[in-house]
Scaffold this motif. Structure first.
Motif, PDB file in Angstrom:
ATOM      1  N   GLN A  73       0.827  -1.203   0.000  1.00  0.00           N
ATOM      2  CA  GLN A  73       0.000   0.000   0.000  1.00  0.00           C
ATOM      3  C   GLN A  73       0.867   1.262   0.000  1.00  0.00           C
ATOM      4  O   GLN A  73       0.588   2.241  -0.705  1.00  0.00           O
ATOM      5  N   ALA A  74       1.932   1.225   0.805  1.00  0.00           N
ATOM      6  CA  ALA A  74       2.814   2.388   0.894  1.00  0.00           C
ATOM      7  C   ALA A  74       3.504   2.652  -0.441  1.00  0.00           C
ATOM      8  O   ALA A  74       3.661   3.809  -0.859  1.00  0.00           O
ATOM      9  N   LEU A  75       3.933   1.588  -1.125  1.00  0.00           N
ATOM     10  CA  LEU A  75       4.593   1.752  -2.424  1.00  0.00           C
ATOM     11  C   LEU A  75       3.639   2.317  -3.469  1.00  0.00           C
ATOM     12  O   LEU A  75       4.030   3.152  -4.298  1.00  0.00           O
ATOM     13  N   GLU A  76       2.381   1.864  -3.440  1.00  0.00           N
ATOM     14  CA  GLU A  76       1.395   2.414  -4.381  1.00  0.00           C
ATOM     15  C   GLU A  76       1.224   3.909  -4.157  1.00  0.00           C
ATOM     16  O   GLU A  76       1.190   4.704  -5.108  1.00  0.00           O
ATOM     17  N   TYR A  77       1.123   4.286  -2.908  1.00  0.00           N
ATOM     18  CA  TYR A  77       0.969   5.700  -2.589  1.00  0.00           C
ATOM     19  C   TYR A  77       2.234   6.478  -2.947  1.00  0.00           C
ATOM     20  O   TYR A  77       2.179   7.601  -3.470  1.00  0.00           O
ATOM     21  N   LEU A  78       3.391   5.873  -2.694  1.00  0.00           N
ATOM     22  CA  LEU A  78       4.671   6.519  -2.980  1.00  0.00           C
ATOM     23  C   LEU A  78       4.846   6.751  -4.480  1.00  0.00           C
ATOM     24  O   LEU A  78       5.286   7.823  -4.912  1.00  0.00           O
ATOM     25  N   ASN A  79       4.495   5.751  -5.289  1.00  0.00           N
ATOM     26  CA  ASN A  79       4.601   5.891  -6.743  1.00  0.00           C
ATOM     27  C   ASN A  79       3.699   7.007  -7.265  1.00  0.00           C
ATOM     28  O   ASN A  79       4.088   7.786  -8.143  1.00  0.00           O
ATOM     29  N   GLU A  80       2.498   7.080  -6.715  1.00  0.00           N
ATOM     30  CA  GLU A  80       1.565   8.124  -7.152  1.00  0.00           C
ATOM     31  C   GLU A  80       2.076   9.509  -6.775  1.00  0.00           C
ATOM     32  O   GLU A  80       1.973  10.464  -7.548  1.00  0.00           O
ATOM     33  N   THR A  81       2.667   9.623  -5.587  1.00  0.00           N
ATOM     34  CA  THR A  81       3.205  10.905  -5.130  1.00  0.00           C
ATOM     35  C   THR A  81       4.381  11.352  -5.982  1.00  0.00           C
ATOM     36  O   THR A  81       4.498  12.528  -6.356  1.00  0.00           O
ATOM     37  N   ILE A  82       5.264  10.423  -6.312  1.00  0.00           N
ATOM     38  CA  ILE A  82       6.411  10.745  -7.177  1.00  0.00           C
ATOM     39  C   ILE A  82       5.932  11.209  -8.545  1.00  0.00           C
ATOM     40  O   ILE A  82       6.446  12.192  -9.106  1.00  0.00           O
TER      41      ILE A  82
END
Length: 221
Positions: A73-82
């Motif tokens: 979940q954190a990686l999905e959010y991180l990718n979207e933020t980047i």
């Protein structure tokens, strides 16, 4: 914080997801997000909610599968933020390039007009007494004739200079209006992007609530 610095740090965190303690990694990643977006932003608060859920789960017992789920979940959010930050950086670069282009055009136009004005300066014709007496129209005396001729040339020069200056001022004003219009369009575009980003975050938060509810129901079964 600089947008380039934030993008680089978040990419580094993405590579470190499977190294070290998961909770430490989550909190470190949040620190970079919070430092750029501020703690009261939707992005920072959503990631903080993920950390809170992880901490609660850890208290009552957390498995390796749970940890992997939180990381995902954190990686999905991180990718979207980047991706969002990279889009913002591209918009900023394009706006700055357009601004520099307009300024360069204004400088070039101003230089050209200056050169034109300097090239149109006419030296005053020397007044010389004619060696041979010439019959002038209407019987005008030579002295009066040359005085009238000099006055006409001077008047034509002053009129041309004033006209050129007025034209240059108008063109310069038009360029300033273009710069103002560009700034307004850029500001409006940023507002649209922020509005869409807020909608995306609300949907992400709703999806997260649904996932949490489904997970809770599954656990109860």
């Amino acid at each position: 914080m600089n947008i380039n610095y934030t993008i680089d740090k978040l990419k580094e965190q993405r590579l470190k997801v499977n190294f070290g303690d998961a909770e430490v990694w989550l909190k470190t990643t949040y620190a970079f997000i919070e430092d750029y977006f501020k703690s009261y932003s939707t992005r920072a608060s959503s990631f903080q909610s993920l950390i809170n859920s992880f901490s609660t789960k850890k208290i009552f017992g957390i498995t390796a599968a749970d940890i992997n789920s939180f990381k995902k979940q954190a990686l999905e959010y991180l990718n979207e933020t980047i991706k969002y930050l990279e889009d913002q950086r591209e918009i900023q670069l394009k706006a700055e390039a357009e601004r520099q282009k307009i300024l360069q055009q204004m400088r070039s136009k101003e230089k050209t007009n200056t050169e034109k004005r300097e090239a149109t300066v006419l030296p005053a014709p020397p007044i010389s007494l004619p060696i041979i007496k010439t019959q002038l129209p209407f019987g005008i005396a030579p002295g009066l004739f040359w005085a009238i001729l000099v006055a006409l040339i001077s008047g034509a020069y002053l009129l041309g200079r004033d006209f050129g200056s007025s034209k240059f001022d108008k063109e310069k004003s038009d360029y300033y209006d273009q710069v103002k219009s560009l700034r307004f369009d850029t500001s409006k575009l940023n507002q649209v992007i922020e509005s869409k980003d807020s909608i995306i975050q609300e949907r992400d938060y709703s999806l997260k609530k649904i996932r949490d509810s489904l997970a809770s129901i599954k656990k109860e079964k």
